[in-house]
Write a protein that holds these residues in place. Sequence first.
Motif, PDB file in Angstrom:
ATOM      1  N   GLY A   1       5.534 -43.452 -69.401  1.00  0.00           N
ATOM      2  CA  GLY A   1       5.743 -44.347 -68.261  1.00  0.00           C
ATOM      3  C   GLY A   1       7.209 -44.627 -68.004  1.00  0.00           C
ATOM      4  O   GLY A   1       8.084 -44.206 -68.777  1.00  0.00           O
ATOM      5  N   ASP A   2       7.478 -45.363 -66.946  1.00  0.00           N
ATOM      6  CA  ASP A   2       8.855 -45.776 -66.650  1.00  0.00           C
ATOM      7  C   ASP A   2       9.391 -46.659 -67.782  1.00  0.00           C
ATOM      8  O   ASP A   2      10.595 -46.708 -68.020  1.00  0.00           O
ATOM      9  N   GLY A   3       8.486 -47.314 -68.506  1.00  0.00           N
ATOM     10  CA  GLY A   3       8.912 -48.159 -69.630  1.00  0.00           C
ATOM     11  C   GLY A   3       9.558 -47.356 -70.739  1.00  0.00           C
ATOM     12  O   GLY A   3      10.430 -47.869 -71.447  1.00  0.00           O
ATOM     13  N   ALA A   4       9.184 -46.082 -70.878  1.00  0.00           N
ATOM     14  CA  ALA A   4       9.754 -45.242 -71.940  1.00  0.00           C
ATOM     15  C   ALA A   4      11.246 -45.005 -71.713  1.00  0.00           C
ATOM     16  O   ALA A   4      11.992 -44.753 -72.666  1.00  0.00           O
TER      17      ALA A   4
ATOM     18  N   CYS B   1       7.220 -38.144 -66.234  1.00  0.00           N
ATOM     19  CA  CYS B   1       7.304 -39.602 -66.195  1.00  0.00           C
ATOM     20  C   CYS B   1       6.401 -40.126 -65.089  1.00  0.00           C
ATOM     21  O   CYS B   1       6.605 -39.818 -63.914  1.00  0.00           O
ATOM     22  N   GLU B   2       5.412 -40.896 -65.457  1.00  0.00           N
ATOM     23  CA  GLU B   2       4.534 -41.516 -64.458  1.00  0.00           C
ATOM     24  C   GLU B   2       5.157 -42.863 -64.113  1.00  0.00           C
ATOM     25  O   GLU B   2       4.923 -43.864 -64.784  1.00  0.00           O
ATOM     26  N   ASN B   3       5.986 -42.840 -63.080  1.00  0.00           N
ATOM     27  CA  ASN B   3       6.680 -44.070 -62.703  1.00  0.00           C
ATOM     28  C   ASN B   3       5.764 -44.911 -61.812  1.00  0.00           C
ATOM     29  O   ASN B   3       5.659 -44.667 -60.619  1.00  0.00           O
ATOM     30  N   ASN B   4       5.138 -45.911 -62.445  1.00  0.00           N
ATOM     31  CA  ASN B   4       4.273 -46.819 -61.665  1.00  0.00           C
ATOM     32  C   ASN B   4       4.986 -48.149 -61.413  1.00  0.00           C
ATOM     33  O   ASN B   4       4.367 -49.142 -61.056  1.00  0.00           O
ATOM     34  N   PHE B   5       6.289 -48.132 -61.641  1.00  0.00           N
ATOM     35  CA  PHE B   5       7.186 -49.235 -61.264  1.00  0.00           C
ATOM     36  C   PHE B   5       7.045 -50.504 -62.093  1.00  0.00           C
ATOM     37  O   PHE B   5       7.736 -51.487 -61.818  1.00  0.00           O
ATOM     38  N   TYR B   6       6.188 -50.495 -63.070  1.00  0.00           N
ATOM     39  CA  TYR B   6       6.024 -51.677 -63.931  1.00  0.00           C
ATOM     40  C   TYR B   6       5.832 -51.251 -65.380  1.00  0.00           C
ATOM     41  O   TYR B   6       5.180 -50.241 -65.647  1.00  0.00           O
ATOM     42  N   ALA B   7       6.397 -52.037 -66.286  1.00  0.00           N
ATOM     43  CA  ALA B   7       6.074 -51.916 -67.712  1.00  0.00           C
ATOM     44  C   ALA B   7       5.463 -53.270 -68.069  1.00  0.00           C
ATOM     45  O   ALA B   7       6.153 -54.292 -67.988  1.00  0.00           O
ATOM     46  N   THR B   8       4.222 -53.296 -68.411  1.00  0.00           N
ATOM     47  CA  THR B   8       3.397 -54.522 -68.432  1.00  0.00           C
ATOM     48  C   THR B   8       3.639 -55.264 -67.112  1.00  0.00           C
ATOM     49  O   THR B   8       3.330 -54.722 -66.061  1.00  0.00           O
TER      50      THR B   8
HETATM   51 MG   LIG Z   1       4.954 -48.190 -65.981  1.00  0.00          MG
END
Ligand SMILES: [Mg+2]
Length: 323
Positions: free
Chosen positions: A147-150, A174-181
Amino acid sequence: MTRLPFPVTLARKIYTSMVRIRSFEERICRLYSQQEMRCPVHLSTGQEAIAAGTLIQLRRQDYVVSTHRNHGHLIAKGAALKSMFAEMYGRQTGCSRGKGGSMHMSFPQAGIAGTSAIVAGGLPIAVGLAWGSVLQKNRRISAVFFGDGAVDEGTFYESLNFASLKKLPVVFVCENNFYATNSPQKARQTNPRIHEIARFFRIPGTCIDGNDVVAVYTAAAGAIERCRKGAGPSLIEARTFRWKTHVGVESDLEKGFRRQEEVALWFRRCPVKRFERYLLSRGMVSQQWIDTVRESVDKEISRAVEFARNSPYPRPETESTDV
Ligand SMILES: [Mg+2]
Ligand SMILES: Cc1ncc(C[n+]2csc(CCOP(=O)(O)OP(=O)(O)O)c2C)c(N)n1
Protein backbone atom coordinates in the motif's frame (compact mmCIF):
# COMPACT_ATOMS: atom_id res chain seq x y z
CA MET A 1 -11.21 2.71 -20.87
CA THR A 2 -8.31 1.85 -23.13
CA ARG A 3 -8.64 -0.60 -26.02
CA LEU A 4 -8.34 -4.30 -25.21
CA PRO A 5 -4.76 -5.44 -25.80
CA PHE A 6 -5.78 -9.11 -25.37
CA PRO A 7 -8.28 -11.57 -26.82
CA VAL A 8 -11.87 -11.80 -25.60
CA THR A 9 -11.21 -15.22 -24.06
CA LEU A 10 -8.65 -13.62 -21.76
CA ALA A 11 -10.99 -10.70 -21.03
CA ARG A 12 -13.55 -13.21 -19.81
CA LYS A 13 -11.02 -14.88 -17.54
CA ILE A 14 -10.00 -11.53 -16.06
CA TYR A 15 -13.63 -10.54 -15.52
CA THR A 16 -14.33 -13.88 -13.80
CA SER A 17 -11.30 -13.39 -11.58
CA MET A 18 -12.60 -9.96 -10.50
CA VAL A 19 -16.05 -11.38 -9.76
CA ARG A 20 -14.53 -14.19 -7.67
CA ILE A 21 -12.61 -11.65 -5.58
CA ARG A 22 -15.63 -9.38 -5.14
CA SER A 23 -17.97 -12.24 -4.28
CA PHE A 24 -15.52 -13.87 -1.87
CA GLU A 25 -15.37 -10.68 0.16
CA GLU A 26 -19.09 -9.96 -0.11
CA ARG A 27 -19.69 -13.40 1.41
CA ILE A 28 -17.30 -12.59 4.24
CA CYS A 29 -19.36 -9.46 4.92
CA ARG A 30 -22.57 -11.50 5.03
CA LEU A 31 -21.19 -14.16 7.38
CA TYR A 32 -18.82 -12.22 9.58
CA SER A 33 -21.39 -11.18 12.19
CA GLN A 34 -22.02 -14.87 12.99
CA GLN A 35 -18.71 -14.74 14.88
CA GLU A 36 -17.43 -17.98 13.35
CA MET A 37 -14.59 -16.21 11.56
CA ARG A 38 -12.62 -14.83 14.46
CA CYS A 39 -9.70 -13.26 12.60
CA PRO A 40 -9.58 -9.57 11.66
CA VAL A 41 -10.31 -8.95 7.96
CA HIS A 42 -8.95 -6.26 5.65
CA LEU A 43 -11.11 -6.23 2.55
CA SER A 44 -9.87 -5.23 -0.90
CA THR A 45 -13.32 -4.42 -2.24
CA GLY A 46 -12.91 -1.68 -4.85
CA GLN A 47 -9.31 -2.69 -5.64
CA GLU A 48 -9.93 -5.95 -7.52
CA ALA A 49 -8.65 -4.84 -10.93
CA ILE A 50 -5.06 -4.54 -9.71
CA ALA A 51 -4.76 -8.15 -8.56
CA ALA A 52 -6.74 -9.59 -11.49
CA GLY A 53 -5.05 -7.57 -14.27
CA THR A 54 -1.55 -8.31 -13.00
CA LEU A 55 -1.65 -11.88 -11.76
CA ILE A 56 -3.46 -13.43 -14.71
CA GLN A 57 -0.13 -12.91 -16.52
CA LEU A 58 2.12 -14.75 -14.10
CA ARG A 59 3.00 -18.41 -14.31
CA ARG A 60 1.95 -20.68 -11.48
CA GLN A 61 5.52 -21.03 -10.21
CA ASP A 62 6.14 -17.26 -10.17
CA TYR A 63 6.12 -15.69 -6.71
CA VAL A 64 3.62 -13.32 -5.18
CA VAL A 65 4.08 -11.56 -1.87
CA SER A 66 1.19 -9.69 -0.38
CA THR A 67 -0.04 -7.72 2.62
CA HIS A 68 -2.76 -7.68 5.25
CA ARG A 69 -5.16 -6.84 2.36
CA ASN A 70 -4.36 -10.01 0.48
CA HIS A 71 -7.54 -11.87 -0.55
CA GLY A 72 -7.53 -10.54 -4.12
CA HIS A 73 -3.91 -11.49 -4.70
CA LEU A 74 -4.42 -15.03 -3.49
CA ILE A 75 -7.54 -15.58 -5.55
CA ALA A 76 -6.10 -14.05 -8.72
CA LYS A 77 -2.94 -16.15 -8.41
CA GLY A 78 -4.90 -19.38 -8.08
CA ALA A 79 -5.31 -20.22 -4.40
CA ALA A 80 -8.27 -22.53 -3.75
CA LEU A 81 -11.28 -20.69 -2.31
CA LYS A 82 -12.12 -23.58 0.00
CA SER A 83 -8.73 -23.53 1.67
CA MET A 84 -8.96 -19.74 1.97
CA PHE A 85 -12.37 -19.95 3.64
CA ALA A 86 -11.12 -22.75 5.89
CA GLU A 87 -8.30 -20.43 6.91
CA MET A 88 -10.77 -17.64 7.66
CA TYR A 89 -12.68 -20.10 9.85
CA GLY A 90 -9.47 -21.19 11.62
CA ARG A 91 -9.72 -24.80 10.44
CA GLN A 92 -7.02 -27.39 9.95
CA THR A 93 -7.79 -27.58 6.21
CA GLY A 94 -6.98 -23.88 5.79
CA CYS A 95 -4.18 -22.77 3.51
CA SER A 96 -2.08 -21.92 6.60
CA ARG A 97 -3.47 -24.90 8.58
CA GLY A 98 -5.90 -22.60 10.35
CA LYS A 99 -3.17 -20.82 12.25
CA GLY A 100 -2.74 -17.69 10.16
CA GLY A 101 -6.18 -16.29 9.51
CA SER A 102 -6.92 -13.68 6.89
CA MET A 103 -3.69 -11.74 7.31
CA HIS A 104 -1.28 -14.65 7.08
CA MET A 105 -2.39 -16.77 4.18
CA SER A 106 0.08 -18.69 2.09
CA PHE A 107 -0.38 -21.03 -0.84
CA PRO A 108 3.06 -22.15 -2.02
CA GLN A 109 1.56 -24.53 -4.63
CA ALA A 110 0.57 -21.39 -6.56
CA GLY A 111 3.72 -19.40 -5.76
CA ILE A 112 2.12 -17.45 -2.90
CA ALA A 113 5.11 -17.44 -0.64
CA GLY A 114 3.34 -15.64 2.15
CA THR A 115 1.59 -12.51 3.21
CA SER A 116 2.96 -10.16 5.80
CA ALA A 117 0.91 -7.88 8.00
CA ILE A 118 4.05 -5.89 8.76
CA VAL A 119 3.64 -2.80 6.60
CA ALA A 120 6.33 -2.98 3.85
CA GLY A 121 7.47 -6.34 5.25
CA GLY A 122 6.74 -8.10 1.95
CA LEU A 123 9.10 -5.97 -0.13
CA PRO A 124 12.44 -7.39 1.06
CA ILE A 125 10.94 -10.89 0.97
CA ALA A 126 9.99 -10.48 -2.70
CA VAL A 127 13.44 -9.07 -3.47
CA GLY A 128 15.06 -12.02 -1.70
CA LEU A 129 12.93 -14.49 -3.62
CA ALA A 130 13.87 -12.81 -6.89
CA TRP A 131 17.54 -12.89 -5.97
CA GLY A 132 17.18 -16.57 -5.17
CA SER A 133 15.62 -17.14 -8.60
CA VAL A 134 18.55 -15.44 -10.31
CA LEU A 135 21.10 -17.44 -8.33
CA GLN A 136 19.25 -20.68 -8.97
CA LYS A 137 18.54 -19.72 -12.60
CA ASN A 138 14.96 -20.94 -12.23
CA ARG A 139 13.35 -18.04 -14.18
CA ARG A 140 10.71 -17.38 -11.53
CA ILE A 141 9.81 -13.74 -11.16
CA SER A 142 8.33 -11.99 -8.12
CA ALA A 143 5.41 -9.62 -7.87
CA VAL A 144 4.97 -7.73 -4.63
CA PHE A 145 1.87 -5.78 -3.70
CA PHE A 146 1.93 -3.08 -1.03
CA GLY A 147 0.00 0.00 0.00
CA ASP A 148 0.88 3.68 0.01
CA GLY A 149 1.64 3.16 3.71
CA ALA A 150 4.65 1.01 2.79
CA VAL A 151 6.27 4.08 1.22
CA ASP A 152 6.53 5.54 4.74
CA GLU A 153 8.93 2.73 5.67
CA GLY A 154 12.69 2.64 5.12
CA THR A 155 12.66 -0.89 3.80
CA PHE A 156 10.72 0.29 0.73
CA TYR A 157 13.75 2.35 -0.36
CA GLU A 158 16.24 -0.36 0.54
CA SER A 159 14.26 -2.91 -1.45
CA LEU A 160 14.09 -0.71 -4.55
CA ASN A 161 17.80 0.01 -4.33
CA PHE A 162 18.89 -3.59 -3.99
CA ALA A 163 16.51 -4.86 -6.68
CA SER A 164 17.82 -2.25 -9.10
CA LEU A 165 21.46 -2.83 -8.18
CA LYS A 166 21.17 -6.57 -8.88
CA LYS A 167 18.68 -6.15 -11.78
CA LEU A 168 16.27 -8.50 -10.08
CA PRO A 169 13.04 -9.75 -11.68
CA VAL A 170 10.60 -7.93 -9.39
CA VAL A 171 7.34 -6.16 -10.21
CA PHE A 172 6.63 -3.66 -7.44
CA VAL A 173 2.92 -2.86 -7.38
CA CYS A 174 1.85 -0.05 -5.08
CA GLU A 175 -1.89 0.01 -4.51
CA ASN A 176 -2.24 3.66 -3.66
CA ASN A 177 -5.66 3.96 -2.02
CA PHE A 178 -4.64 7.29 -0.48
CA TYR A 179 -4.98 6.16 3.13
CA ALA A 180 -2.96 4.15 5.63
CA THR A 181 -5.56 3.20 8.24
CA ASN A 182 -7.21 6.59 8.73
CA SER A 183 -4.23 8.73 7.83
CA PRO A 184 -4.45 10.41 4.40
CA GLN A 185 -1.43 10.25 2.11
CA LYS A 186 -1.05 14.02 2.04
CA ALA A 187 -0.57 14.10 5.83
CA ARG A 188 2.35 11.66 5.56
CA GLN A 189 4.25 12.13 2.31
CA THR A 190 5.89 15.15 0.72
CA ASN A 191 5.60 13.75 -2.80
CA PRO A 192 2.30 11.99 -3.47
CA ARG A 193 3.59 10.74 -6.84
CA ILE A 194 4.96 7.44 -5.58
CA HIS A 195 5.98 6.24 -9.06
CA GLU A 196 8.49 9.11 -9.29
CA ILE A 197 10.50 7.70 -6.39
CA ALA A 198 11.44 4.67 -8.52
CA ARG A 199 13.39 6.89 -10.91
CA PHE A 200 15.92 7.78 -8.21
CA PHE A 201 16.82 4.11 -8.21
CA ARG A 202 16.85 3.97 -12.04
CA ILE A 203 13.73 1.86 -12.01
CA PRO A 204 10.95 2.69 -14.49
CA GLY A 205 7.88 3.91 -12.62
CA THR A 206 4.41 4.37 -14.04
CA CYS A 207 1.19 5.67 -12.61
CA ILE A 208 -2.09 4.18 -13.73
CA ASP A 209 -5.78 4.19 -12.97
CA GLY A 210 -5.93 1.07 -10.81
CA ASN A 211 -9.67 0.74 -11.38
CA ASP A 212 -9.18 0.30 -15.13
CA VAL A 213 -8.24 -3.35 -15.49
CA VAL A 214 -7.03 -2.85 -19.05
CA ALA A 215 -4.60 -0.14 -17.93
CA VAL A 216 -3.42 -2.45 -15.14
CA TYR A 217 -2.93 -5.32 -17.57
CA THR A 218 -0.93 -3.17 -19.98
CA ALA A 219 1.37 -1.71 -17.32
CA ALA A 220 1.92 -5.13 -15.74
CA ALA A 221 2.63 -6.72 -19.14
CA GLY A 222 5.49 -4.27 -19.70
CA ALA A 223 6.91 -4.82 -16.22
CA ILE A 224 6.69 -8.61 -16.49
CA GLU A 225 8.36 -8.59 -19.89
CA ARG A 226 11.26 -6.57 -18.47
CA CYS A 227 11.64 -9.17 -15.70
CA ARG A 228 11.55 -12.08 -18.14
CA LYS A 229 14.27 -10.63 -20.33
CA GLY A 230 16.52 -9.85 -17.38
CA ALA A 231 16.15 -6.05 -17.62
CA GLY A 232 15.33 -5.68 -13.92
CA PRO A 233 12.52 -4.37 -11.75
CA SER A 234 9.69 -1.93 -12.44
CA LEU A 235 7.29 -0.07 -10.21
CA ILE A 236 3.62 0.48 -10.90
CA GLU A 237 1.61 2.95 -8.85
CA ALA A 238 -2.02 1.92 -9.27
CA ARG A 239 -4.39 4.52 -7.87
CA THR A 240 -7.52 3.11 -6.31
CA PHE A 241 -9.74 3.24 -3.25
CA ARG A 242 -10.92 0.82 -0.59
CA TRP A 243 -14.64 0.75 -0.11
CA LYS A 244 -14.76 -0.63 3.39
CA THR A 245 -13.31 0.44 6.68
CA HIS A 246 -9.55 -0.24 7.13
CA VAL A 247 -10.29 -3.40 9.08
CA GLY A 248 -13.64 -5.10 9.29
CA VAL A 249 -16.70 -5.44 7.12
CA GLU A 250 -18.41 -2.11 7.70
CA SER A 251 -18.09 1.21 5.91
CA ASP A 252 -16.21 3.91 7.83
CA LEU A 253 -18.20 6.88 6.61
CA GLU A 254 -19.96 7.44 9.90
CA LYS A 255 -16.56 7.73 11.61
CA GLY A 256 -15.77 10.81 9.51
CA PHE A 257 -12.27 9.83 8.33
CA ARG A 258 -13.26 10.05 4.68
CA ARG A 259 -15.74 12.39 3.07
CA GLN A 260 -19.04 11.18 1.68
CA GLU A 261 -18.33 12.79 -1.72
CA GLU A 262 -14.91 11.16 -1.97
CA VAL A 263 -16.30 7.69 -1.29
CA ALA A 264 -19.28 8.25 -3.62
CA LEU A 265 -16.93 9.25 -6.43
CA TRP A 266 -14.98 6.00 -6.09
CA PHE A 267 -18.15 3.91 -5.88
CA ARG A 268 -18.98 5.28 -9.33
CA ARG A 269 -15.59 4.06 -10.54
CA CYS A 270 -16.29 0.45 -9.50
CA PRO A 271 -13.68 -1.63 -11.37
CA VAL A 272 -15.97 -4.64 -11.80
CA LYS A 273 -18.94 -2.69 -13.15
CA ARG A 274 -16.65 -0.67 -15.41
CA PHE A 275 -15.17 -3.73 -17.07
CA GLU A 276 -18.59 -5.34 -17.28
CA ARG A 277 -20.03 -2.30 -19.07
CA TYR A 278 -17.02 -2.22 -21.36
CA LEU A 279 -17.41 -5.86 -22.40
CA LEU A 280 -21.20 -5.63 -22.75
CA SER A 281 -21.18 -2.44 -24.79
CA ARG A 282 -18.77 -3.97 -27.29
CA GLY A 283 -20.72 -7.20 -27.56
CA MET A 284 -17.78 -9.18 -26.14
CA VAL A 285 -20.07 -10.88 -23.62
CA SER A 286 -23.82 -11.16 -23.19
CA GLN A 287 -25.87 -10.38 -20.09
CA GLN A 288 -26.67 -14.08 -19.96
CA TRP A 289 -22.96 -14.93 -19.82
CA ILE A 290 -22.47 -12.41 -16.97
CA ASP A 291 -25.39 -13.94 -15.03
CA THR A 292 -24.02 -17.45 -15.50
CA VAL A 293 -20.57 -16.42 -14.25
CA ARG A 294 -22.05 -14.76 -11.17
CA GLU A 295 -24.24 -17.76 -10.39
CA SER A 296 -21.45 -20.28 -10.75
CA VAL A 297 -19.08 -18.18 -8.62
CA ASP A 298 -21.79 -17.92 -5.99
CA LYS A 299 -22.17 -21.71 -5.91
CA GLU A 300 -18.41 -22.20 -5.76
CA ILE A 301 -18.29 -19.89 -2.73
CA SER A 302 -21.17 -21.69 -1.00
CA ARG A 303 -19.33 -24.98 -1.44
CA ALA A 304 -16.15 -23.42 -0.04
CA VAL A 305 -17.98 -22.11 3.05
CA GLU A 306 -19.57 -25.52 3.61
CA PHE A 307 -16.17 -27.17 3.33
CA ALA A 308 -14.73 -24.72 5.87
CA ARG A 309 -17.54 -25.16 8.37
CA ASN A 310 -17.35 -28.94 8.18
CA SER A 311 -13.58 -29.02 8.69
CA PRO A 312 -11.99 -29.74 12.08
CA TYR A 313 -10.06 -27.20 14.14
CA PRO A 314 -6.31 -27.77 14.44
CA ARG A 315 -5.53 -30.15 17.31
CA PRO A 316 -3.99 -28.46 20.37
CA GLU A 317 -0.87 -30.62 20.16
CA THR A 318 -0.11 -29.17 16.70
CA GLU A 319 -0.01 -25.65 18.13
CA SER A 320 3.65 -25.04 17.36
CA THR A 321 3.97 -26.88 14.05
CA ASP A 322 3.73 -25.05 10.69
CA VAL A 323 4.60 -21.75 12.30
MG1 LIG B 1 -3.31 2.61 1.67
C1 LIG C 1 5.49 -1.79 10.46
C2 LIG C 1 4.04 -1.62 10.80
N1 LIG C 1 3.61 -0.44 11.27
C3 LIG C 1 2.28 -0.25 11.54
C4 LIG C 1 1.38 -1.27 11.37
C5 LIG C 1 -0.11 -1.06 11.65
N2 LIG C 1 -0.80 -0.97 10.35
C6 LIG C 1 -1.46 -2.02 9.85
S1 LIG C 1 -2.10 -1.70 8.34
C7 LIG C 1 -1.55 -0.12 8.37
C8 LIG C 1 -1.82 0.82 7.24
C9 LIG C 1 -1.35 0.31 5.95
O1 LIG C 1 -1.68 1.20 4.93
P1 LIG C 1 -1.30 0.89 3.45
O2 LIG C 1 0.09 0.36 3.39
O3 LIG C 1 -1.59 2.09 2.64
O4 LIG C 1 -2.27 -0.32 3.06
P2 LIG C 1 -3.86 -0.31 3.00
O5 LIG C 1 -4.33 -0.71 4.36
O6 LIG C 1 -4.32 1.04 2.62
O7 LIG C 1 -4.20 -1.34 1.99
C10 LIG C 1 -0.84 0.14 9.54
C11 LIG C 1 -0.22 1.43 9.88
C12 LIG C 1 1.87 -2.50 10.88
N3 LIG C 1 1.06 -3.53 10.65
N4 LIG C 1 3.19 -2.63 10.58
